[in-house]
Design a protein around this motif. Structure first.
Motif, PDB file in Angstrom:
ATOM      1  N   GLU A 165     -21.705-100.461  31.722  1.00 52.53           N
ATOM      2  CA  GLU A 165     -22.327-101.460  32.394  1.00 52.53           C
ATOM      3  C   GLU A 165     -23.737-101.495  32.550  1.00 52.53           C
ATOM      4  OE1 GLU A 165     -20.283-103.898  33.943  1.00 52.53           O
ATOM      5  OE2 GLU A 165     -19.056-103.178  32.580  1.00 52.53           O
ATOM      6  N   ARG A 215     -20.831 -94.068  45.517  1.00 53.94           N
ATOM      7  CA  ARG A 215     -21.531 -95.511  45.632  1.00 53.94           C
ATOM      8  C   ARG A 215     -23.004 -95.245  46.026  1.00 53.94           C
ATOM      9  NH1 ARG A 215     -18.230 -97.976  49.078  1.00 53.94           N
ATOM     10  NH2 ARG A 215     -19.632 -97.964  50.925  1.00 53.94           N
ATOM     11  N   LEU A 238     -25.140 -93.274  43.822  1.00 55.08           N
ATOM     12  CA  LEU A 238     -25.771 -94.222  42.593  1.00 55.08           C
ATOM     13  C   LEU A 238     -26.569 -95.212  43.221  1.00 55.08           C
ATOM     14  CD1 LEU A 238     -25.594 -95.518  40.007  1.00 55.08           C
ATOM     15  CD2 LEU A 238     -23.590 -97.063  40.809  1.00 55.08           C
ATOM     16  N   LEU A 250     -20.156 -96.473  34.040  1.00 58.94           N
ATOM     17  CA  LEU A 250     -21.516 -96.715  34.597  1.00 58.94           C
ATOM     18  C   LEU A 250     -22.508 -96.812  33.303  1.00 58.94           C
ATOM     19  CD1 LEU A 250     -23.481 -97.017  36.845  1.00 58.94           C
ATOM     20  CD2 LEU A 250     -23.633 -94.377  36.767  1.00 58.94           C
ATOM     21  N   THR A 304     -21.367 -86.740  36.232  1.00 61.84           N
ATOM     22  CA  THR A 304     -20.967 -86.673  37.578  1.00 61.84           C
ATOM     23  C   THR A 304     -20.260 -85.478  37.727  1.00 61.84           C
ATOM     24  OG1 THR A 304     -18.855 -87.623  36.768  1.00 61.84           O
ATOM     25  CG2 THR A 304     -20.396 -89.179  37.299  1.00 61.84           C
ATOM     26  N   GLU A 333     -16.920-100.342  41.934  1.00 64.39           N
ATOM     27  CA  GLU A 333     -16.073-100.127  40.972  1.00 64.39           C
ATOM     28  C   GLU A 333     -16.216 -98.522  40.625  1.00 64.39           C
ATOM     29  OE1 GLU A 333     -12.909-100.089  38.253  1.00 64.39           O
ATOM     30  OE2 GLU A 333     -13.542-101.354  40.107  1.00 64.39           O
ATOM     31  N   PHE A 334     -17.695 -98.171  40.443  1.00 66.09           N
ATOM     32  CA  PHE A 334     -17.991 -96.746  39.994  1.00 66.09           C
ATOM     33  C   PHE A 334     -17.459 -95.819  41.125  1.00 66.09           C
ATOM     34  CE2 PHE A 334     -21.018 -93.156  40.767  1.00 66.09           C
ATOM     35  CZ  PHE A 334     -20.832 -92.629  39.236  1.00 66.09           C
ATOM     36  N   ALA A 361     -15.647 -92.724  35.110  1.00 64.03           N
ATOM     37  CA  ALA A 361     -16.608 -93.371  36.007  1.00 64.03           C
ATOM     38  C   ALA A 361     -17.903 -93.143  35.048  1.00 64.03           C
ATOM     39  CB  ALA A 361     -16.657 -92.767  37.280  1.00 64.03           C
ATOM     40  N   GLU A 362     -18.127 -92.213  34.638  1.00 65.12           N
ATOM     41  CA  GLU A 362     -19.425 -92.050  33.667  1.00 65.12           C
ATOM     42  C   GLU A 362     -19.341 -93.035  32.494  1.00 65.12           C
ATOM     43  OE1 GLU A 362     -19.540 -87.071  33.987  1.00 65.12           O
ATOM     44  OE2 GLU A 362     -19.389 -88.010  32.124  1.00 65.12           O
TER      45      GLU A 362
END
Length: 297
Positions: free
Chosen positions: A224, A275, A278, A221, A202, A244-245, A217-218
């Motif tokens: 998950e 969001r 992604l 993601l 990111t 959530e990301f 966040a990286e």
């Protein structure tokens, strides 16, 4: 004001060593604005526009070595395949005239928090090649920015090139501005999915004192996607995962209120564009691998 105009890279480095007080300029799209508004008055300009080694690009294994003064226009026209994130950001820079003159090296030299090239460089894990008469060293993009319009270059160093990994998955860039074109970013965001390494990169722009990654966040993601088997299945992403990301990207920012937007707005906008990028990137990956362009949002 003295005007120094080398015609080779060796001459440029020698002049930089002799005159560390000289301000480097190539396309001039940032520097000339500062001079015209009398915001800067350096004792000398180091004009790099005649140094041929600073333009062009070459593929070096899994990387593109991009000359520091290679114009944005040529990045858009020639490197959209191997460097889609950087090419997408380059399309948003100024006007055609600015894109014909401006470069990634100039953007890095200015080190503005709002620089359009910075988020995709961070997201893809690029490195900056800094050179001096003492030699050459590589600076990771996420260690290059040290403060507002400050970078990690030594006084005798110049940016020779940027080494950017060739994309191994979808890359996206999004930018919020007060209008659609020729605008400084209110905030910006880049995402790079590496399908082979199963990682996400990111880059956040114009929402902190420096461009920065959203490291949490990286990790979220990538974790998950692994836990849900999405790297193999390419199944649609749950809407909650994308939200959530976005929230984690917004949490990574440290924006301020200014004439272009409030801190609160920047955080909200970052969550939305993270969001969306992604969602777009995952839809692109699904389409490439399964022929299905559908997605969760």
């Amino acid at each position: 004001m003295e005007h120094l105009r080398p015609e080779s890279w060796a001459e440029a480095l020698a002049l930089r060593a002799e005159r560390p007080d000289a301000l480097p300029v190539a396309g001039g799209t940032d520097v000339m604005v500062e001079l015209n508004f009398d915001r800067a008055r350096p004792p000398a300009l180091l004009d790099l526009s005649r140094v041929p080694e600073l333009t062009g690009w070459e593929r070096d294994g899994g990387h593109i070595r991009l000359g520091a003064a290679e114009p944005y226009t040529r990045i858009v026209n020639r490197l959209g395949g191997p460097l889609p994130g950087l090419a997408a950001a380059s399309r948003t820079v100024g006007s055609p005239q600015i894109r014909n003159r401006g470069s990634v090296g100039g953007n890095l030299g200015s080190a503005s928090p709002a620089g359009d090239a910075h988020p995709p460089l961070l997201a893809s894990g690029a490195t900056v090649e800094a050179a001096s008469v003492r030699g050459t060293r590589d600076i990771p993009a996420d260690a290059f920015f040290t403060g507002v319009k400050r970078n990690a270059l030594e006084p005798d160093e110049l940016i020779a090139a940027v080494r950017v990994p060739v994309a191994r998955g979808p890359q996206r860039f999004a930018k919020i501005g007060t209008r659609n074109a020729m605008v400084i970013a209110v905030c910006s965001f880049a995402l790079a999915l590496d399908v082979e390494a199963r990682t996400a990169g990111t880059g956040v722009g114009s929402a902190a004192p420096t461009p920065r990654r959203a490291a949490e966040a990286e990790r979220f993601l990538a974790g998950e996607l692994e836990a849900g088997g999405h790297w193999e299945s390419r199944a649609a992403l749950p809407a909650a995962l994308a939200r959530e990301f976005g929230a984690l990207v917004a949490d990574a920012a440290a924006p301020i209120d200014d004439v272009r937007g409030t801190a609160q707005y920047r955080r909200h906008a970052l969550a939305v564009i993270a969001r969306r990028t992604l969602t777009w990137a995952w839809a692109e990956l699904r389409k490439e691998t399964t022929g299905c362009g559908c997605h969760a949002m």
